[in-house]
Design a protein around this motif. Structure first.
Motif, mmCIF file in Angstrom:
data_model
loop_
_atom_site.group_PDB
_atom_site.id
_atom_site.type_symbol
_atom_site.label_atom_id
_atom_site.label_comp_id
_atom_site.label_asym_id
_atom_site.label_seq_id
_atom_site.Cartn_x
_atom_site.Cartn_y
_atom_site.Cartn_z
ATOM 1 N N GLU A 294 0.831 -1.199 0.000
ATOM 2 C CA GLU A 294 0.000 0.000 0.000
ATOM 3 C C GLU A 294 0.865 1.248 0.000
ATOM 4 N N VAL A 295 0.272 2.346 -0.413
ATOM 5 C CA VAL A 295 0.973 3.624 -0.420
ATOM 6 C C VAL A 295 1.203 4.070 1.024
ATOM 7 N N TYR A 296 2.413 4.515 1.300
ATOM 8 C CA TYR A 296 2.745 4.973 2.643
ATOM 9 C C TYR A 296 1.919 6.206 2.995
ATOM 10 N N ARG A 297 1.488 6.288 4.243
ATOM 11 C CA ARG A 297 0.686 7.419 4.710
ATOM 12 C C ARG A 297 1.385 8.079 5.896
ATOM 13 N N ASP A 298 1.179 9.401 6.016
ATOM 14 C CA ASP A 298 1.777 10.112 7.144
ATOM 15 C C ASP A 298 0.925 9.902 8.391
ATOM 16 N N GLU A 299 1.280 10.577 9.486
ATOM 17 C CA GLU A 299 0.578 10.374 10.755
ATOM 18 C C GLU A 299 -0.886 10.773 10.679
ATOM 19 N N SER A 300 -1.238 11.646 9.720
ATOM 20 C CA SER A 300 -2.632 12.067 9.551
ATOM 21 C C SER A 300 -3.392 11.168 8.587
ATOM 22 N N GLY A 301 -2.742 10.122 8.096
ATOM 23 C CA GLY A 301 -3.410 9.178 7.200
ATOM 24 C C GLY A 301 -3.427 9.593 5.746
ATOM 25 N N ARG A 302 -2.658 10.635 5.384
ATOM 26 C CA ARG A 302 -2.639 11.109 3.998
ATOM 27 C C ARG A 302 -1.593 10.346 3.194
ATOM 28 N N PRO A 303 -1.916 9.960 1.931
ATOM 29 C CA PRO A 303 -0.918 9.263 1.106
ATOM 30 C C PRO A 303 0.255 10.181 0.785
ATOM 31 N N VAL A 304 1.432 9.601 0.676
ATOM 32 C CA VAL A 304 2.662 10.360 0.443
ATOM 33 C C VAL A 304 3.200 10.040 -0.946
ATOM 34 N N TYR A 305 3.615 11.100 -1.676
ATOM 35 C CA TYR A 305 4.112 10.946 -3.043
ATOM 36 C C TYR A 305 5.475 11.608 -3.179
ATOM 37 N N GLN A 306 6.240 11.062 -4.107
ATOM 38 C CA GLN A 306 7.522 11.666 -4.504
ATOM 39 C C GLN A 306 7.249 12.608 -5.677
ATOM 40 N N TYR A 307 7.652 13.867 -5.548
ATOM 41 C CA TYR A 307 7.343 14.899 -6.538
ATOM 42 C C TYR A 307 8.663 15.443 -7.072
ATOM 43 N N VAL A 308 8.914 15.273 -8.375
ATOM 44 C CA VAL A 308 10.177 15.687 -8.983
ATOM 45 C C VAL A 308 9.898 16.644 -10.137
ATOM 46 N N VAL A 309 10.614 17.762 -10.142
ATOM 47 C CA VAL A 309 10.508 18.770 -11.195
ATOM 48 C C VAL A 309 11.864 18.891 -11.874
ATOM 49 N N VAL A 310 11.887 18.901 -13.209
ATOM 50 C CA VAL A 310 13.142 19.012 -13.956
ATOM 51 C C VAL A 310 13.067 20.208 -14.895
ATOM 52 N N ARG A 311 14.063 21.086 -14.775
ATOM 53 C CA ARG A 311 14.209 22.230 -15.679
ATOM 54 C C ARG A 311 15.414 21.983 -16.586
ATOM 55 N N GLN A 312 15.366 22.511 -17.773
ATOM 56 C CA GLN A 312 16.481 22.398 -18.717
ATOM 57 C C GLN A 312 16.853 20.930 -18.961
#
Length: 644
Positions: A294-312
């Motif tokens: 399952e998707v990992y959740r924080d202490e408040s029960g919200r799902p956690v995602y890895q967010y990556v932004v690439v410029r250039q």
């Protein structure tokens, strides 16, 4: 009026100046006041080369508005950089001077400067002002429809070129263990380390920003929280709510991988929340790659995602990096899961011995739910700890006494674990131990014997702490212990994040009272009648030759009935009474006279014993008192104890 300065590269770095009528504030990297000049100074402590030593001044005009005046150039130097609107650098416009501000207004120094200034009513308004700037950009994005998402099986994407692949392997083998796997202490640090690792590990990509966000929907609006609050992170790193709104937050799965490219989603990337400089964005669930994970959740029960932004970005397809990013997200999830399991083990280490913990790892956690169980409890307490601490006159003496207390409690805990017991609670100078629970423990049937063996061993192991006390003229043990047996309520209580083991019921309360009553008799160990009966039934006890003495029928404080209590006789050199079997018989005969109200015969038997035996002296004093003032009927030999 407040003038606040904020470092965009590290939003945690802030400084403030309070503007007062008739006073001037000079702002700069190293502002100074000339001889005889009466001005206040606001120094910008972080590195921003676009801010001069003495850059501008601020004062309140007659109407209470804030006025900013750029200072003239010093001899041989150019004029300080101009003031610009407080927006991303590509959209900044130079502001007219002198600059007049009202609460909520802001500006930047220099076209590419990293310091923002805010006019505020109070210091507490700064966070709200910063958030409003971000919302303006996000609002523009929310009004646009993202381009269609192309469904791709990201486990079958095109391979990276040989150079990129070898570079990735190098990062995984050399950089990852040092930068991410070792040394992190909490969730935030792990997210921060991993984000920094990603920012330097995507082959051939430039301008990478990475973060970990927990996401939820409130009244249809996407809300997210950045979990890696890294001071070195880009100040303008703000996940786009427009993109995050496309995630399935109701039923998040590890396969819900999203990647947006500026070539395919121009309408999203053109707006201010992302900007034209961004080439691609990936959002990947933090979840193990194992089946059913399952998707990992924080202490408040919200799902956690890895967010990556690439410029250039280079020409390498963005999708080519997804397997690598998924691997890192999976690794993070596995590390967090392992930490949680270790946290549970650490919590259990407070209560259970290593042998029991190894068994518990294979059992259903439901077995720890509160239940009525036949158990034996031992209350152990450091004798005279309060008095010992009161005699400490210096800080060092107090700390020495506390360290000694800690040694004694550690010895108690270790002995309990050696005898297959469970620690359910600690006080500053004692512990509560339990035998007969959990239900699967092999020693459950012999819990009374195990508890008594442990109590004896605790007294023996603390022989070095036995002290001679002038007040009593004898050696005294450093601990008192009360042992009680019967049905009690036992199990875990408290929230799931920090549960502990608790015991409830008369049997547990009796054990606690026995420990306190042992103080009256000045002996180390008292046991209940039920514990004594279990010992008599256990054939091993008879062979081991333990000596028990029935002391009296006592009504503990807070109890409506009386109970026979027994001394587990210990040697004198361990602080016990050290009485012989013959003297035990004489004492118990005197106790029969006491119960029958034959005060004279009771006193005659006890008088010679009382010269060296504290329990005999204790009972003789009661007999003398009752001979003078006999107890009211009905009376069956019970003595009330006021000690709690």
């Amino acid at each position: 009026m407040i003038l606040a300065a904020l470092n965009q590269e590290n939003p945690l770095e802030r400084t403030f100046a309070e503007l007062k009528t008739g006073r001037v504030v000079r702002i700069g990297r190293k502002p100074v006041a000339l001889d005889g000049e009466d001005v206040d100074l606001l120094k910008i402590p972080w590195k921003d080369r676009l801010i001069s030593r003495n850059h501008f001044s601020a004062h309140l005009d007659e109407s209470g508005g804030l006025v900013i005046d750029r200072l003239p150039a010093l001899g041989g130097r150019s004029k300080p950089n101009a003031l610009y609107s407080n927006v991303p650098s590509r959209d900044r416009e130079e502001l007219d001077e002198p600059l007049r501000l009202s609460p909520g207004d802001s500006f930047c120094v220099g076209l590419k400067g990293s310091t923002s200034f805010f006019c505020l009513t109070s210091v507490g308004d700064l966070d709200e002002a910063v958030e409003k700037l971000a919302e303006l950009s996000e609002a523009e994005a929310a009004g646009l429809t993202p381009g269609r998402t192309t469904l791709v099986d990201y486990d079958d994407v095109e391979q990276l070129n040989e150079y990129s692949l070898r570079l990735q392997l190098k990062m995984l083998q050399r950089e990852l263990p040092e930068q991410v796997l070792s040394g992190w202490t909490d969730e935030e640090e792990l997210f921060s380390r991993t984000a920094r690792f990603l920012e330097g590990s995507l082959p051939g990509q430039k301008g990478v920003s990475a973060g970990y966000v927990s996401i939820s929907k409130i009244d249809g609006e996407v809300e997210c929280e950045l979990l890696n609050r890294d001071p070195t992170a880009r100040a303008d790193f703000r996940p786009s709510k427009t993109l995050l709104a496309q995630l399935d937050l109701e039923h998040p799965t590890k396969e819900d991988v999203h990647i947006w490219s500026s070539k395919e989603d121009r309408r999203v990337f053109r707006v201010g929340s992302l900007g034209t400089e961004i080439d691609w964005v990936s959002v990947i669930p933090v979840a193990s790659m194992e089946d059913g994970a399952e998707v990992y959740r924080d202490e408040s029960g919200r799902p956690v995602y890895q967010y990556v932004v690439v410029r250039q970005a280079t020409e390498t397809a963005a999708a080519s990096f997804v397997p690598f990013l998924r691997l890192i997200a999976s690794l993070v999830a596995s590390l967090l899961q392992a930490r949680e399991e270790q946290r549970i083990q650490d919590r259990m280490a407070t209560y259970f011995s290593p042998a029991l913990r190894s068994v518990m790892g294979r059992e259903d956690e439901a077995l720890f739910e509160p239940a009525m169980v036949d158990c034996s409890v031992v209350f152990a307490d450091r004798r005279g700890s309060s008095r010992i601490l009161e005699k400490a006159n210096t800080d060092e003496e107090i700390l020495d006494r506390l360290r000694e207390n800690q040694e004694i409690v550690s010895e108690i805990t270790g002995t309990v674990f050696e005898h297959e017991g469970v620690i359910t609670d600690f006080s500053g100078d004692g512990a509560l131990a339990l035998w007969g629970w959990p239900k699967w423990v092999e020693s459950k049937r012999a819990h009374a014997r195990k508890s008594v063996e442990a109590a004896e061993k605790i007294v023996q192991n603390l022989a070095d702490h036995v002290e001679f006390e002038e007040e009593h003229g004898r050696l005294m043990s450093s601990v008192r212990l009360g042992v009680s047996t019967g049905r009690i309520a036992v199990g875990k209580t408290g929230p799931s994040q920090q549960w502990h083991i608790s015991v409830f019921g008369g049997v547990a309360n009796l054990g606690a009272r026995l420990e306190r009553i042992a103080k009256e008799f000045k002996v180390p160990i008292l046991i209940s009648s039920e514990t004594r009966e279990r010992l008599v039934e256990d054939k091993r006890v008879e062979k081991e030759g333990r000596l028990l003495r029935k002391l009296c029928f006592i009504q503990p404080a807070g109890f409506d009935q009386s109970y026979p209590i027994f001394e587990l006789v210990q040697p004198k050199d361990l602080g016990g009474s050290g009485v012989s079997r013959e003297k035990v018989k004489l004492y118990e005969q005197a106790l029969e006279f006491f119960i029958d109200r034959d005060w004279d015969d009771c006193i005659d038997l006890l008088r010679p014993l009382s010269e060296e035996d504290e329990p005999s002296l204790w009972l003789m004093k009661r007999a003398l008192k009752f001979r003078k003032n006999p107890p009211d009927e009905p009376w069956q030999g019970q003595i009330r104890s006021l000690i709690k």
